[in-house]
Design an enzyme around this catalytic site. Structure first.
Site, PDB file in Angstrom:
ATOM      1  N   LYS A  14     -20.065  13.612   2.155  1.00 40.29           N
ATOM      2  CA  LYS A  14     -19.763  14.592   1.120  1.00 40.29           C
ATOM      3  C   LYS A  14     -20.450  14.104  -0.325  1.00 40.29           C
ATOM      4  O   LYS A  14     -21.174  14.845  -0.921  1.00 40.29           O
ATOM      5  CB  LYS A  14     -18.047  14.738   0.841  1.00 40.29           C
ATOM      6  CG  LYS A  14     -17.171  15.089   1.838  1.00 40.29           C
ATOM      7  CD  LYS A  14     -15.872  15.478   1.285  1.00 40.29           C
ATOM      8  CE  LYS A  14     -15.064  14.166   0.873  1.00 40.29           C
ATOM      9  NZ  LYS A  14     -14.619  13.213   1.899  1.00 40.29           N
ATOM     10  N   ARG A  89      -7.269  18.407  -1.661  1.00 39.33           N
ATOM     11  CA  ARG A  89      -7.002  17.793  -0.514  1.00 39.33           C
ATOM     12  C   ARG A  89      -5.687  17.962   0.198  1.00 39.33           C
ATOM     13  O   ARG A  89      -5.211  17.379   1.138  1.00 39.33           O
ATOM     14  CB  ARG A  89      -7.203  16.177  -0.739  1.00 39.33           C
ATOM     15  CG  ARG A  89      -8.309  15.406  -0.305  1.00 39.33           C
ATOM     16  CD  ARG A  89      -7.986  14.049  -0.558  1.00 39.33           C
ATOM     17  NE  ARG A  89      -8.870  12.899  -0.145  1.00 39.33           N
ATOM     18  CZ  ARG A  89      -9.911  12.656  -0.777  1.00 39.33           C
ATOM     19  NH1 ARG A  89     -10.531  12.837  -1.841  1.00 39.33           N
ATOM     20  NH2 ARG A  89     -10.547  11.679   0.035  1.00 39.33           N
ATOM     21  N   ARG A 128     -20.398   1.200   5.802  1.00 39.18           N
ATOM     22  CA  ARG A 128     -20.439   1.430   4.134  1.00 39.18           C
ATOM     23  C   ARG A 128     -19.568   0.368   3.428  1.00 39.18           C
ATOM     24  O   ARG A 128     -20.162  -0.484   2.476  1.00 39.18           O
ATOM     25  CB  ARG A 128     -19.894   2.617   3.712  1.00 39.18           C
ATOM     26  CG  ARG A 128     -19.716   2.940   2.324  1.00 39.18           C
ATOM     27  CD  ARG A 128     -19.352   4.346   2.090  1.00 39.18           C
ATOM     28  NE  ARG A 128     -18.014   4.430   1.950  1.00 39.18           N
ATOM     29  CZ  ARG A 128     -17.287   5.890   1.754  1.00 39.18           C
ATOM     30  NH1 ARG A 128     -18.299   6.778   1.635  1.00 39.18           N
ATOM     31  NH2 ARG A 128     -16.162   5.974   1.864  1.00 39.18           N
ATOM     32  N   ARG A 134     -15.991  -0.868  -1.818  1.00 33.17           N
ATOM     33  CA  ARG A 134     -14.675  -0.134  -1.894  1.00 33.17           C
ATOM     34  C   ARG A 134     -13.690  -0.893  -1.481  1.00 33.17           C
ATOM     35  O   ARG A 134     -13.755  -1.120  -0.098  1.00 33.17           O
ATOM     36  CB  ARG A 134     -15.123   1.238  -1.406  1.00 33.17           C
ATOM     37  CG  ARG A 134     -15.650   2.070  -2.393  1.00 33.17           C
ATOM     38  CD  ARG A 134     -15.876   3.665  -1.871  1.00 33.17           C
ATOM     39  NE  ARG A 134     -14.636   3.904  -1.592  1.00 33.17           N
ATOM     40  CZ  ARG A 134     -14.459   5.540  -1.438  1.00 33.17           C
ATOM     41  NH1 ARG A 134     -15.496   6.265  -1.566  1.00 33.17           N
ATOM     42  NH2 ARG A 134     -13.330   6.096  -0.817  1.00 33.17           N
ATOM     43  N   ARG A 145      -6.701   6.626   6.408  1.00 37.15           N
ATOM     44  CA  ARG A 145      -7.436   7.621   5.645  1.00 37.15           C
ATOM     45  C   ARG A 145      -7.974   8.772   6.427  1.00 37.15           C
ATOM     46  O   ARG A 145      -7.745   9.970   6.139  1.00 37.15           O
ATOM     47  CB  ARG A 145      -8.869   7.082   4.775  1.00 37.15           C
ATOM     48  CG  ARG A 145      -8.353   6.063   3.685  1.00 37.15           C
ATOM     49  CD  ARG A 145      -9.569   5.644   3.103  1.00 37.15           C
ATOM     50  NE  ARG A 145     -10.592   6.167   2.485  1.00 37.15           N
ATOM     51  CZ  ARG A 145     -11.785   5.773   2.836  1.00 37.15           C
ATOM     52  NH1 ARG A 145     -12.143   4.620   3.126  1.00 37.15           N
ATOM     53  NH2 ARG A 145     -12.920   6.560   2.281  1.00 37.15           N
TER      54      ARG A 145
END
Ligand code: AMP
Length: 200
Positions: A14, A89, A128, A134, A145
């Site tokens: 996204k 969301r 990632r 992160r 998640r």
């Protein structure tokens, strides 16, 4: 005005696609995840509060998200358009967004739903995590998640299908190919006001 929602599980690309869409259509990027990370980086009271949820892979409460969203969006009501990334969301957020946009007579035009299978999502997020820094790109949090996405966010697909706004984009291809599909969906909408339901 052109208002877009880009929607998809964590790791679906996204953020990457939003940056390309922003450049191509000259839109303002509104990412609630980025807004939250900015608060955390600045070590504000809000940042400290939301970090508790984010680090567990949970959603930040709707009231907080909506407050931040209103504040950000209200600065850009005269923009050529907005792209919402990682928002809404929950159904509550989607309903509140519709209400806000209706008040300003600027409805959502297209909802891009980027589809990527779970195995690929996990692979991408683990990759990632090695360089994003992160705190929520860690194995157990990634699974959480994805679960939270399935439980709380996936119902939005039906919400926007009922509004006839969803385009399902196959997100399993390389970045530029996925972007090509997005261009096709948005350009078709701009030319004909028609929504292509799915692009493989
Ligand atoms: P993202 O960068 O969009 O993946 O968001 C990172 C984290 O921020 C999410 O896992 C949530 O904890 C929180 N967050 C971002 N956007 C929202 C939202 N619209 N509603 C609730 N929590 C959010």
């Amino acid at each position: 005005m052109l208002n877009i929602i880009i929607f998809g599980p964590p790791g679906s690309g996204k953020g990457t696609q939003s940056a390309k869409i922003v450049e191509n259509y000259n839109l303002i990027h509104i990412s609630t995840g980025d807004l939250m990370r900015e608060e955390i980086a600045n070590d504000t009271a809000l940042g400290r509060e939301v970090k508790k949820y984010i680090d567990k892979g949970m959603l930040v409460p709707d009231e907080i998200i909506m407050r931040e969203l209103y504040e950000k969006a209200s600065k850009h009501l005269d923009a050529p358009g907005l792209i919402f990334d990682g928002f809404p969301r929950t159904i509550v957020q989607a309903e509140m967004l519709d209400q806000m946009l209706e008040e300003h007579d600027m409805p959502i035009d297209v909802v891009l739903s980027v589809d990527v299978n779970e195995e690929e999502l996990f692979k991408r997020l683990m990759g990632r995590g090695e360089d994003s820094g992160r705190s929520d790109d860690k194995t157990d949090i990634i699974w959480r998640r994805i679960e939270v996405y399935k439980e709380q966010t996936m119902p939005l697909i039906d919400f926007y299908k009922k509004q006839g706004k969803i385009v399902s984009i196959n997100g399993m291809s390389p970045v530029d190919q996925v972007f090509g599909k997005i261009i096709k969906a948005v350009d078709t909408y701009l030319e004909t006001r028609e929504i292509i339901p799915a692009i493989e």
